[in-house]
Design a protein around this motif. Structure first.
Motif, PDB file in Angstrom:
ATOM      1  N   ILE A 135      10.688 -53.511 -46.772  1.00  0.00           N
ATOM      2  CA  ILE A 135      11.144 -53.886 -47.239  1.00  0.00           C
ATOM      3  C   ILE A 135      12.950 -54.367 -47.528  1.00  0.00           C
ATOM      4  N   LEU A 136      13.122 -52.529 -48.056  1.00  0.00           N
ATOM      5  CA  LEU A 136      14.415 -52.389 -47.913  1.00  0.00           C
ATOM      6  C   LEU A 136      15.276 -52.732 -46.600  1.00  0.00           C
ATOM      7  N   VAL A 137      15.410 -51.839 -45.708  1.00  0.00           N
ATOM      8  CA  VAL A 137      15.483 -52.392 -44.301  1.00  0.00           C
ATOM      9  C   VAL A 137      16.040 -54.199 -43.834  1.00  0.00           C
ATOM     10  N   LEU A 138      14.159 -54.537 -44.207  1.00  0.00           N
ATOM     11  CA  LEU A 138      14.720 -55.447 -44.192  1.00  0.00           C
ATOM     12  C   LEU A 138      15.185 -57.027 -44.866  1.00  0.00           C
ATOM     13  N   GLY A 139      15.929 -56.315 -45.743  1.00  0.00           N
ATOM     14  CA  GLY A 139      15.921 -56.769 -46.805  1.00  0.00           C
ATOM     15  C   GLY A 139      17.488 -56.809 -46.685  1.00  0.00           C
ATOM     16  N   GLY A 140      17.500 -55.865 -46.512  1.00  0.00           N
ATOM     17  CA  GLY A 140      19.501 -55.623 -46.356  1.00  0.00           C
ATOM     18  C   GLY A 140      19.983 -55.690 -44.421  1.00  0.00           C
ATOM     19  N   LEU A 141      19.297 -56.142 -43.781  1.00  0.00           N
ATOM     20  CA  LEU A 141      19.945 -57.224 -42.362  1.00  0.00           C
ATOM     21  C   LEU A 141      19.997 -58.103 -43.421  1.00  0.00           C
ATOM     22  N   LEU A 142      18.788 -59.175 -43.933  1.00  0.00           N
ATOM     23  CA  LEU A 142      18.742 -60.126 -44.076  1.00  0.00           C
ATOM     24  C   LEU A 142      20.189 -60.711 -44.769  1.00  0.00           C
ATOM     25  N   MET A 143      20.684 -59.749 -45.593  1.00  0.00           N
ATOM     26  CA  MET A 143      22.018 -59.926 -46.808  1.00  0.00           C
ATOM     27  C   MET A 143      22.788 -60.015 -45.941  1.00  0.00           C
ATOM     28  N   ALA A 144      23.180 -59.080 -44.655  1.00  0.00           N
ATOM     29  CA  ALA A 144      23.760 -58.634 -44.486  1.00  0.00           C
ATOM     30  C   ALA A 144      24.446 -59.355 -43.032  1.00  0.00           C
ATOM     31  N   ILE A 145      23.586 -60.354 -42.722  1.00  0.00           N
ATOM     32  CA  ILE A 145      23.716 -61.777 -41.722  1.00  0.00           C
ATOM     33  C   ILE A 145      23.814 -62.415 -42.496  1.00  0.00           C
ATOM     34  N   LYS A 146      23.791 -62.715 -44.063  1.00  0.00           N
ATOM     35  CA  LYS A 146      23.862 -63.778 -45.135  1.00  0.00           C
ATOM     36  C   LYS A 146      23.323 -64.672 -44.926  1.00  0.00           C
ATOM     37  N   ALA A 147      21.039 -64.143 -44.278  1.00  0.00           N
ATOM     38  CA  ALA A 147      20.089 -65.201 -44.848  1.00  0.00           C
ATOM     39  C   ALA A 147      19.844 -65.516 -46.207  1.00  0.00           C
ATOM     40  N   LEU A 148      20.364 -63.991 -47.091  1.00  0.00           N
ATOM     41  CA  LEU A 148      20.258 -63.913 -48.260  1.00  0.00           C
ATOM     42  C   LEU A 148      21.483 -63.766 -49.257  1.00  0.00           C
ATOM     43  N   ASP A 149      21.310 -63.867 -50.234  1.00  0.00           N
ATOM     44  CA  ASP A 149      22.768 -63.844 -50.724  1.00  0.00           C
ATOM     45  C   ASP A 149      21.719 -62.550 -51.855  1.00  0.00           C
ATOM     46  N   TRP A 150      23.464 -61.243 -52.034  1.00  0.00           N
ATOM     47  CA  TRP A 150      22.962 -60.694 -52.544  1.00  0.00           C
ATOM     48  C   TRP A 150      22.782 -60.216 -53.836  1.00  0.00           C
ATOM     49  N   LYS A 151      23.754 -61.365 -54.472  1.00  0.00           N
ATOM     50  CA  LYS A 151      23.964 -60.811 -55.609  1.00  0.00           C
ATOM     51  C   LYS A 151      23.187 -60.820 -56.964  1.00  0.00           C
ATOM     52  N   ALA A 152      21.823 -61.990 -56.835  1.00  0.00           N
ATOM     53  CA  ALA A 152      20.878 -62.255 -58.123  1.00  0.00           C
ATOM     54  C   ALA A 152      19.485 -61.034 -57.597  1.00  0.00           C
TER      55      ALA A 152
ATOM     56  N   ALA B 232      12.816 -58.840 -54.745  1.00  0.00           N
ATOM     57  CA  ALA B 232      14.212 -59.114 -55.171  1.00  0.00           C
ATOM     58  C   ALA B 232      14.262 -59.300 -54.117  1.00  0.00           C
ATOM     59  N   PHE B 233      13.711 -59.319 -52.531  1.00  0.00           N
ATOM     60  CA  PHE B 233      14.488 -59.125 -51.366  1.00  0.00           C
ATOM     61  C   PHE B 233      14.246 -60.371 -50.905  1.00  0.00           C
ATOM     62  N   LEU B 234      12.894 -60.730 -50.913  1.00  0.00           N
ATOM     63  CA  LEU B 234      12.163 -62.254 -50.370  1.00  0.00           C
ATOM     64  C   LEU B 234      11.885 -63.434 -50.888  1.00  0.00           C
ATOM     65  N   ILE B 235      12.035 -63.463 -52.439  1.00  0.00           N
ATOM     66  CA  ILE B 235      11.350 -64.128 -53.332  1.00  0.00           C
ATOM     67  C   ILE B 235      12.946 -64.649 -54.249  1.00  0.00           C
ATOM     68  N   VAL B 236      13.593 -63.772 -54.864  1.00  0.00           N
ATOM     69  CA  VAL B 236      14.887 -63.939 -56.374  1.00  0.00           C
ATOM     70  C   VAL B 236      16.095 -64.638 -55.372  1.00  0.00           C
TER      71      VAL B 236
END
Length: 306
Positions: A183-200, A239-243
């Protein structure tokens, strides 16, 4: 005289980013199957078929193409269910969440509550025995009752799990919450490519950690180790896939930070003071309708001093 359309404008991820998020969910389902067995793949298949049936009926009835986010909800529901969930329960949860959490609002980009969370919350109250007391130990392959790391921590029982075990996932728990390293690795990648915002998401994790840290200093009999607190339960998965889901989260930066803080606060309060061991689902349901309210605040004006 012009008429204004009453249709709610669609928001959310672009098709490309949505596919990347769905791919991440699919990878997590496969990783969970390696830990808990092939039954996870069957649960995923049944969830997809059940959700797709609802999507198809609504698409035909509205004479519109199939909803572009049709895969997101059933994959997420699979990850939120216990690995012992029977197939019929997966079918009910996916159909209920897709129907009442998504389709009745008009489809992807228009719903108020995350549809997978709606489906899981319904199952929690309708079938509590299956959702709260039947867990699978991936080491012994035995079905165990109330022996997840989260429940062990909440009841202040001897805690034998190391942070590495909690990260890798060879522990009892919901299907997707245990593969935290992935989850950490995939969530970090999604944030890096801006598929998900990191703030919330990161504010949420930091709030759960920070409140437990302060709580340990003030009332150690009520609060638990802050690091372990973010490594048990569904904090990382949420955090990484719903929030970070742009459909249900606020749009303004200050609102996103407040949203993440509110989610963390509710999660910690329910975990430490309520009957239910996990507060993540309830926090998401409570804060989702608040997101629009947080966006409506004029933060520049509110920040001015007289």
């Amino acid at each position: 005289m012009t008429q204004t359309s009453s249709v709610v404008p669609e928001v959310g991820l672009s098709q490309r980013k949505l596919v990347l998020v769905e791919a991440a969910l699919g990878i997590l389902v496969l990783a969970s199957a390696l830990i808990f067995g092939v039954n996870i793949l069957l649960v995923a298949a049944v969830s997809i078929v059940s959700a797709l049936a609802v999507e198809f009926i609504f698409a035909k009835g509205r004479k519109r193409p199939l909803d572009r986010g049709w895969l997101y909800t059933p994959l997420l529901i699979t990850l939120l269910l216990p690995p012992t969930a029977p197939l019929w329960m997966a079918a009910i949860g996916a159909a209920f969440g897709t129907f009442f959490g998504k389709a009745v609002f008009g489809g992807y980009g228009r719903y108020v509550f995350n549809p997978a969370v709606v489906g899981v919350l319904f199952l929690t109250f309708a079938f509590p025995t299956y959702m709260l007391t039947r867990w699978l130990d991936p080491i012994t392959s035995d079905i165990v009752a109330t022996a997840t790391p989260l429940i062990t921590l909440k009841r202040a029982l001897p805690f034998d799990y190391t942070p590495l075990q909690l990260l890798i996932g060879n522990v009892p728990g919901s299907t997707g919450e245990t593969v935290r390293l992935a989850i950490l690795v995939l969530g970090g990648l999604l944030m890096a490519i801006k598929a998900l915002d990191w703030k919330a998401p990161l504010t949420y994790i930091a709030t759960v950690y920070g409140l437990n840290f302060v709580g340990m200093l003030v009332a150690p009999e009520k609060f638990r180790d802050p690091l372990v607190s973010i490594l048990v339960g569904g904090v990382f998965l949420a955090a990484f896939l719903i929030v970070g889901d742009p459909v249900t989260s606020p749009k303004k930066t200050p609102a996103k930070l407040l949203y993440g803080f509110g989610l963390g606060l509710i999660t910690v309060v329910i975990r430490n003071f309520a009957t239910f061991p996990e507060g993540v689902t309830f926090a998401l349901i409570i804060m989702s309708p608040v997101a629009a309210l947080l966006d409506s605040v004029n933060y520049r004006k509110a920040g001015k001093t007289s």
